[in-house]
Design an enzyme around this catalytic site. Sequence first.
Site, short mmCIF file in Angstrom:
data_model
loop_
_atom_site.label_atom_id
_atom_site.label_comp_id
_atom_site.label_asym_id
_atom_site.label_seq_id
_atom_site.Cartn_x
_atom_site.Cartn_y
_atom_site.Cartn_z
N ASP A 11 -126.45 53.50 -5.47
CA ASP A 11 -127.65 53.19 -6.25
C ASP A 11 -127.91 51.69 -6.15
O ASP A 11 -127.03 50.92 -5.76
CB ASP A 11 -127.42 53.58 -7.72
CG ASP A 11 -128.62 53.26 -8.59
OD1 ASP A 11 -129.74 53.65 -8.21
OD2 ASP A 11 -128.45 52.58 -9.62
N SER A 12 -129.10 51.29 -6.56
CA SER A 12 -129.43 49.86 -6.61
C SER A 12 -128.56 49.13 -7.62
O SER A 12 -128.46 47.91 -7.57
CB SER A 12 -130.90 49.70 -6.96
OG SER A 12 -131.19 50.38 -8.17
N TYR A 43 -134.41 47.40 -7.24
CA TYR A 43 -135.06 47.67 -5.96
C TYR A 43 -136.53 48.09 -6.19
O TYR A 43 -137.35 47.99 -5.28
CB TYR A 43 -134.38 48.82 -5.21
CG TYR A 43 -133.03 48.53 -4.60
CD1 TYR A 43 -132.37 47.31 -4.77
CD2 TYR A 43 -132.40 49.51 -3.82
CE1 TYR A 43 -131.12 47.09 -4.19
CE2 TYR A 43 -131.16 49.29 -3.23
CZ TYR A 43 -130.52 48.08 -3.42
OH TYR A 43 -129.30 47.87 -2.84
N GLY A 44 -136.80 48.58 -7.38
CA GLY A 44 -138.09 49.24 -7.65
C GLY A 44 -139.31 48.36 -7.51
O GLY A 44 -140.43 48.87 -7.40
N CYS A 74 -130.27 56.67 -6.18
CA CYS A 74 -131.44 55.85 -6.50
C CYS A 74 -132.72 56.56 -6.06
O CYS A 74 -132.89 56.87 -4.88
CB CYS A 74 -131.31 54.51 -5.78
SG CYS A 74 -132.63 53.37 -6.16
N ASN A 75 -133.62 56.78 -7.00
CA ASN A 75 -134.90 57.42 -6.66
C ASN A 75 -135.73 56.54 -5.75
O ASN A 75 -136.42 57.04 -4.86
CB ASN A 75 -135.70 57.72 -7.93
CG ASN A 75 -135.13 58.86 -8.72
OD1 ASN A 75 -135.61 59.98 -8.66
ND2 ASN A 75 -134.08 58.59 -9.49
N THR A 76 -135.66 55.23 -5.96
CA THR A 76 -136.45 54.30 -5.15
C THR A 76 -136.00 54.39 -3.69
O THR A 76 -136.83 54.42 -2.77
CB THR A 76 -136.30 52.87 -5.70
OG1 THR A 76 -136.76 52.87 -7.06
CG2 THR A 76 -137.08 51.88 -4.89
N GLU A 155 -131.63 49.87 -20.05
CA GLU A 155 -130.43 49.02 -19.88
C GLU A 155 -130.14 48.24 -21.15
O GLU A 155 -128.99 47.92 -21.45
CB GLU A 155 -130.63 48.05 -18.70
CG GLU A 155 -130.49 48.78 -17.40
CD GLU A 155 -130.25 47.90 -16.19
OE1 GLU A 155 -129.89 46.72 -16.35
OE2 GLU A 155 -130.43 48.41 -15.07
N CYS A 187 -136.53 58.36 -11.90
CA CYS A 187 -135.83 57.07 -11.90
C CYS A 187 -134.50 57.29 -12.63
O CYS A 187 -134.45 58.00 -13.64
CB CYS A 187 -136.66 56.03 -12.64
SG CYS A 187 -135.80 54.46 -12.89
N THR A 188 -133.44 56.68 -12.10
CA THR A 188 -132.11 56.89 -12.67
C THR A 188 -132.04 56.60 -14.17
O THR A 188 -131.19 57.15 -14.88
CB THR A 188 -131.12 55.94 -11.99
OG1 THR A 188 -131.68 54.63 -11.92
CG2 THR A 188 -130.77 56.43 -10.60
N HIS A 189 -132.91 55.70 -14.64
CA HIS A 189 -132.81 55.25 -16.03
C HIS A 189 -133.52 56.17 -17.04
O HIS A 189 -133.23 56.13 -18.22
CB HIS A 189 -133.42 53.85 -16.16
CG HIS A 189 -132.61 52.78 -15.51
ND1 HIS A 189 -132.24 52.83 -14.19
CD2 HIS A 189 -132.11 51.63 -16.01
CE1 HIS A 189 -131.54 51.74 -13.90
NE2 HIS A 189 -131.44 50.99 -14.98
N1 DGL Z 1 -132.20 53.04 -9.53
C1 DGL Z 1 -133.63 52.81 -9.50
C2 DGL Z 1 -134.36 54.13 -9.32
O1 DGL Z 1 -133.84 55.20 -9.60
C3 DGL Z 1 -134.10 52.07 -10.74
C4 DGL Z 1 -133.69 50.62 -10.81
C5 DGL Z 1 -134.28 49.76 -9.72
O2 DGL Z 1 -135.50 49.46 -9.74
O3 DGL Z 1 -133.54 49.39 -8.83
O4 DGL Z 1 -135.49 54.14 -8.89
#
Ligand code: DGL
Length: 274
Positions: A11-12, A43-44, A74-76, A155, A187-189
């Site tokens: 993940d990012s 990363y987003g 990571c979805n991004t 976060e 998104c993971t969050h």
């Molecule tokens: N992990 C990223 C996602 O799932 C979210 C955090 C980021 O922007 O890196 O898209």
Amino acid sequence: MSERLRIGVFDSGIGGLSVLRHLVAVLPHLHYLYVGDTARVPYGNKSADTIALYAAQSAAFLRNRGVDMVVVACNTVSATSLPVVEAVAQVPVVGMIEPAVRAALEATRTNRIGVIGTRATIESQAYELALYAHSRREGLAVFSHACPLLVALAEEGWLAHPATYAIVEEYLRPLLEAAVDTLVLGCTHFPLLAEVFEQVAPLHLIDPGYWAARQVQQILGIPNSEHPLRHAPHIEYFVTDISSNFAAVARQFLGFEAYPLHRITLDHLVPSTL
Ligand code: DGL
């Protein structure tokens, strides 16, 4: 045999721990290597080129460690760079998009689906395109919206804060006006904020991490575990930076301590496939 399988998850940053949590719950007996690029998160908000380079470096790190499968938590990265990861990893790769898309298409009754994610995820249109590609019914309508502020709120641990409610309401308004009945938390969050989403609107919520874990289980052909783990799950954590609040934020996403934790450098890993 399956007990020895090594699953690389990356993940990012810390968010992918919400995906690892599902993997460990569904497949507790595997060996996990988690990479979080905490030095370069988020990363987003970055360009697709930069995200692809960073993703390739994490994939190369995991390939060099001999993993049997890579899960792109990571979805991004899943939305922008899955082919790059597949080329570098050289083992089966599971991203977040396809499992979530299948679940969303199963869940919707009205054929109107909302997708939220980071700016890069939404701009890539990866969820939208995959939803249209996999839909077997006529008249599917997909509505997407970038929700970058929710990453920081999750976060910060503001999981039931009035400010979070206000921002979720604001972000969801166009999707609710479009009468979606299903919402992909792309998104993971965002799964951490599930209760807020539930309070704001009665939607079918799709947590891609859960469905990705089920897909990994299917690919590996491992039945539901009847034996609870008698020892701690076998996980090693590799991160590119360790901030003062790392342990607390990680616990919030994972539900237990992220240990043993190793600090690594990824930026010397430029895979030849790039
Ligand atoms: N992990 C990223 C996602 O799932 C979210 C955090 C980021 O922007 O890196 O898209």
